[in-house]
Scaffold this motif. Structure first.
Motif, PDB file in Angstrom:
ATOM      1  N   PHE A 138      12.488  10.507   0.084  1.00  0.00           N
ATOM      2  CA  PHE A 138      11.157  10.864  -0.425  1.00  0.00           C
ATOM      3  C   PHE A 138      10.233   9.748   0.034  1.00  0.00           C
ATOM      4  N   SER A 139       9.594   9.950   1.182  1.00  0.00           N
ATOM      5  CA  SER A 139       8.876   8.868   1.850  1.00  0.00           C
ATOM      6  C   SER A 139       7.574   8.538   1.154  1.00  0.00           C
ATOM      7  N   GLN A 140       7.066   7.339   1.469  1.00  0.00           N
ATOM      8  CA  GLN A 140       5.759   6.970   0.953  1.00  0.00           C
ATOM      9  C   GLN A 140       4.688   7.893   1.490  1.00  0.00           C
ATOM     10  N   ALA A 141       4.853   8.349   2.730  1.00  0.00           N
ATOM     11  CA  ALA A 141       3.884   9.285   3.294  1.00  0.00           C
ATOM     12  C   ALA A 141       3.853  10.576   2.491  1.00  0.00           C
ATOM     13  N   GLU A 142       5.018  11.111   2.158  1.00  0.00           N
ATOM     14  CA  GLU A 142       5.050  12.371   1.418  1.00  0.00           C
ATOM     15  C   GLU A 142       4.515  12.201   0.003  1.00  0.00           C
ATOM     16  N   SER A 143       4.833  11.077  -0.635  1.00  0.00           N
ATOM     17  CA  SER A 143       4.288  10.856  -1.978  1.00  0.00           C
ATOM     18  C   SER A 143       2.775  10.727  -1.926  1.00  0.00           C
ATOM     19  N   THR A 144       2.256  10.136  -0.839  1.00  0.00           N
ATOM     20  CA  THR A 144       0.805  10.030  -0.666  1.00  0.00           C
ATOM     21  C   THR A 144       0.178  11.407  -0.497  1.00  0.00           C
ATOM     22  N   ILE A 145       0.817  12.255   0.290  1.00  0.00           N
ATOM     23  CA  ILE A 145       0.302  13.615   0.492  1.00  0.00           C
ATOM     24  C   ILE A 145       0.211  14.345  -0.844  1.00  0.00           C
TER      25      ILE A 145
END
Length: 834
Positions: free
Chosen positions: A344-351
């Protein structure tokens, strides 16, 4: 708004810990230690309430074009307003650092020039006559915005505040795109158009952008028209028919490729640099599912006519939730190879975070920065909601736990209320209280009320305040309406007071009465918290749950039990935001690991075992945890093993080697390889060599460093081959190998490779990067290396990175004694860092 630059978030992730000790046997540096970085804040008694509405925005029409050479925006604005509650004959607009050429009142088809004064911050206009409450009038302004001539400061969330940004406008940096983009939060939209730059204002909009025809534009709302002009430009007009706040206005211009997706019949588009356009689906492809999930959860369908996401260079924050058009920093752009090392990447959590803002922040907007929690706490918590939906409870609990630790690790934030009417600067409220603490408070509230009632309350809050503003009291009233309960006790202690519980937990088994006693003692200063808690008793293969309310400084609770429980698990659902001292022994933690189901239960047990790994029980628990179902806990178990603990390492060795070969998680593989590398066992060399064939950058990096522990020349040769395709951990590993064993020939790669790295990886690699200054006699290159490290320290000075760089500079100075010019330059740099 994503609160922190990406590297601050990532520094806490266990998979970014890299064994650097091999490097520092060769150079006089210390290994990187995790930095505790906190924004500084100033105490203040100034009251910061909601801005008074004298005039209300109605509609904003802009026509803008750009002078790329001067970095100017040339604008014309037609601003429709109306007096809010009382008649007025004047108007005050925020307008930062502009040239104002003309201000006029629109009267039919004519312009009547108006008197005004301007102090480079506010434009004060005399309207020439009085307008009644609710009576619309239109003001025309001809102006030039000069953002690069502004003197501004940023915050923990936003490192700059000039509103409008020209990126590489003269194409001076080869390979870097030419872009223009805006950043409005908190009150920086008024650096590129005059407005009433307050969150409690709402306005519809029409923005016409004239830019070189080869570029793509993006703004809020619908693309209504495109007109090619004779001079090689094109004018794109974007219309926003629903009202939103000025700080949510946005523009972006540049060479982007558009990937078109949809949710139901609404446009969902992704704007990326051409090199990353083929991966748009992998980067943003979960967005339609997110929109559907959040719409269903909240009972309010996505309220806007489109949703676009764009990725830009040199962004001053993590991401920004501009209405219908979220803007992301370039950390979101990754290749499929990079994504192999993510969960669960930081990019996906940001999205997820920025999308949830389209409801909490855009649809309903905090009426003042004091009530930022109704924007940011919800966006923060949406990351947990999405993780739970998409990846399961362990992933959600991990995210929840890490955010709680980030708040608890920030000592200054303990003194701040969640709803905060007293601060020196509005930027101060963008902190771990508004984000991480606020998200955990919502998690407790959801648990206390139950999902059905909690989300019903959010639905009421959204519908009652749609396209308007909200605050914490309105949220409370909506949740009270949904639940039929008085929630003042909860909001008073969590929203309107500071701090959190610090609780000592002790246990006593009374054999005569067959009762288990649990004593909870709140030792924090100040208020005593009311804490709804579940306590599970495990005995004889069964579990029994008791629900209690702890609301005194010290309380003892007694529970009937047929025999002494094998485990008493306080806060069994692991919901509570607190710091606890739990008087459990390792035997109880072993039961907790085996039988309590939650991520945090197992994490606590593994952590306890790591502290007692000299015991047989501790070693047994850690070895068992190497088979945990969740990758992050396998990673924690590996990370807990002290490679100097021969008994544990020998017992775990077969499993660690198996994990290095075949764990389904690449970051776990890499950690296993790192652990093996620290042993310096020639038997593992084939494993390190094999890992260099992996598609995972993390696995390749760990294998390369394992080689470097034992064979300098082989590692150097392997690093040369790996230069062809390197990113993130692998770039860092190559630089470390060159710092240990390389020479002058490797300096150009190190300098160029370091420049391509993200901030987190740069911070992790600074020791090796600076070490390369000792590998060259070219003073120009030495200065370049030192300057690059200095710039990184200054850029993230508010997080304390400058102190770390200063320390490393001092060590470099000692290592370069005898090189007078270099030492003098280091001394000068150290002064500049302070």
């Amino acid at each position: 708004m994503l609160k922190l630059p990406a590297f601050i978030y990532l520094m806490s992730r266990p998979w970014n810990r890299t064994a650097l000790t091999f490097l520092f046997t060769a150079v006089a540096f210390l290994p990187l230690q995790a930095q505790t970085v906190r924004p500084e804040t100033a105490d203040s008694t100034a009251y910061r309430g909601t801005a008074t509405k004298i005039n209300a925005l109605v509609h904003t029409k802009l026509q803008v074009k750009f002078d790329y050479t001067k970095k100017y925006l040339i604008g014309k604005e037609w601003l429709t307003l109306k007096p809010y509650a009382y008649a007025t004959d004047s108007l005050t607009l925020d307008a930062k650092g502009m040239d104002i050429r003309s201000v006029a009142l629109v009267e039919g088809g004519t312009l009547r020039q108006l008197k005004y004064s301007y102090d480079q911050e506010q434009l004060r206009i005399q309207l020439g006559k009085s307008f009644a409450p609710g009576q619309n009038y239109v003001v025309f302004i001809d102006y030039t915005a000069k953002p690069d001539e502004l003197k501004t400061k940023g915050s923990a969330a936003i490192t700059d505040a000039k509103g409008l940004y020209f990126i590489n406008p003269d194409s001076a940096v080869k390979g870097k795109p030419v872009q223009i983009w805006t950043q409005g939060e908190t009150e920086s939209s008024s650096a590129w158009f005059p407005t009433i730059d307050k969150p409690n204002q709402k306005t519809t909009a029409e923005i016409s952008i004239t830019a070189p025809a080869r570029y793509v534009t993006l703004s809020n709302g619908k693309l209504a028209s495109q007109v090619k002009n004779a001079d090689g430009t094109r004018t794109d007009t974007w219309k926003m028919d629903l009202p939103h706040s000025p700080y949510l206005f946005m523009m972006a211009v540049g060479n982007f490729r558009i990937y078109k997706d949809k949710w139901k019949e609404k446009e969902v588009n992704y704007y990326l640099e051409p090199a990353y356009a083929p991966y748009a689906r992998q980067i943003f492809g979960n967005t339609p599912e997110m929109i559907g999930y959040f719409s269903k959860l909240l009972g309010v369908d996505y309220p806007w006519n489109k949703y676009s996401q764009i990725v830009v260079r040199d962004y001053v924050s993590g991401a920004m939730e501009n209405t219908t058009a979220t803007l992301h920093g370039d950390f979101v752009q990754r290749t499929p190879r990079e994504m192999l090392d993510e969960h669960f990447s930081q990019a996906e959590s940001t999205i997820a975070h920025e999308l949830f803002h389209q409801w909490f922040g855009d649809y309903v907007t905090a009426e003042s920065w004091s009530n930022l929690t109704v924007n940011e706490s919800f966006a923060n918590y949406s990351e947990v909601l999405w993780a739970e939906h998409k990846y399961g409870k362990d992933a959600a609990d991990e995210h929840n736990y890490e955010d709680m630790q980030q708040y608890l690790g920030s000592e200054k934030d303990v003194l701040k209320n969640l709803v905060r009417f007293h601060y020196s600067d509005k930027e101060e409220v963008f902190d771990a209280v508004s984000y991480q603490k606020g998200g955990r408070i919502l998690h407790m509230l959801r648990s206390y009320l139950g999902d059905a009632v909690f989300f019903k309350g959010l639905n009421i809050y959204l519908k009652q305040n749609a396209f308007r503003n909200g605050e914490a009291h309105q949220l409370r009233l909506a949740l009270e309406e949904a639940s039929g309960q008085d929630l003042n006790w909860f909001f008073n202690q969590w929203y309107f007071q500071a701090g959190h519980p610090q609780v000592q937990i002790s246990y006593n088994w009374d054999a005569s009465s067959k009762s288990q006693k649990v004593t909870l003692k709140q030792i924090q200063q100040g208020q005593v918290f009311t804490l709804p808690l579940d306590i599970d008793l495990y005995s004889g293969g069964s579990k029994k749950r008791f629900s209690i309310i702890a609301n005194q400084r010290e309380q003892t609770f007694s529970f009937d039990a047929p025999a002494k429980p094998e485990l008493v698990n306080v806060d069994a659902r692991k919901i509570t935001l607190w710091q606890k001292e739990d008087q459990k022994g390792l035997a109880e933690f072993a039961v907790q690991y085996a039988r309590a189901p939650l991520y945090t239960d197992r994490l606590e047990a593994i952590t306890a075992a790591g502290k007692e790994q000299q015991t047989a029980e501790g070693r047994q628990l850690l070895i068992r945890a190497l088979d945990d179902k969740y990758h992050a806990l396998r990673l924690l178990a590996l990370d807990s093993i002290n490679f100097e603990n021969a008994a544990l390492l020998n017992a775990a060795l077969p499993k660690v080697r198996s994990m290095a070969l075949g764990d389904p998680s690449n970051i776990v593989k890499a950690k296993a390889l790192e652990l093996l590398g620290a042993r310096k066992d020639a038997a593992d060399l084939p494993l390190f060599r094999k890992s260099l064939e992996s598609q995972s950058y993390a696995v390749q990096a760990a294998g390369l460093m394992g080689l470097a522990m034992q064979n300098d020349q082989e590692a150097l040769d392997a690093a040369k081959k790996l230069e062809k395709d390197h990113k993130k951990q692998l770039t860092s590993a190559i630089i470390q190998v060159y710092a240990k064993s390389g020479g002058t020939a490797e300096v150009p790669f190190v300098v160029s490779g370091f420049s391509t790295m993200g901030a987190q990886d740069q911070v992790s690699t600074i020791p090796a990067f600076l070490a390369m200054a000792m590998r060259t006699d070219d003073m120009a290159t030495v200065r370049q290396i030192i300057d690059t490290a200095k710039q990184l320290g200054l850029k993230y000075k508010q997080y304390g990175i400058h102190n770390y760089v200063t320390k490393l500079m001092g060590q470099l100075k000692q290592a370069m004694q005898g090189k007078t010019e270099a030492v003098q330059y280091i001394d000068k740099t150290i002064q500049e860092l302070q």
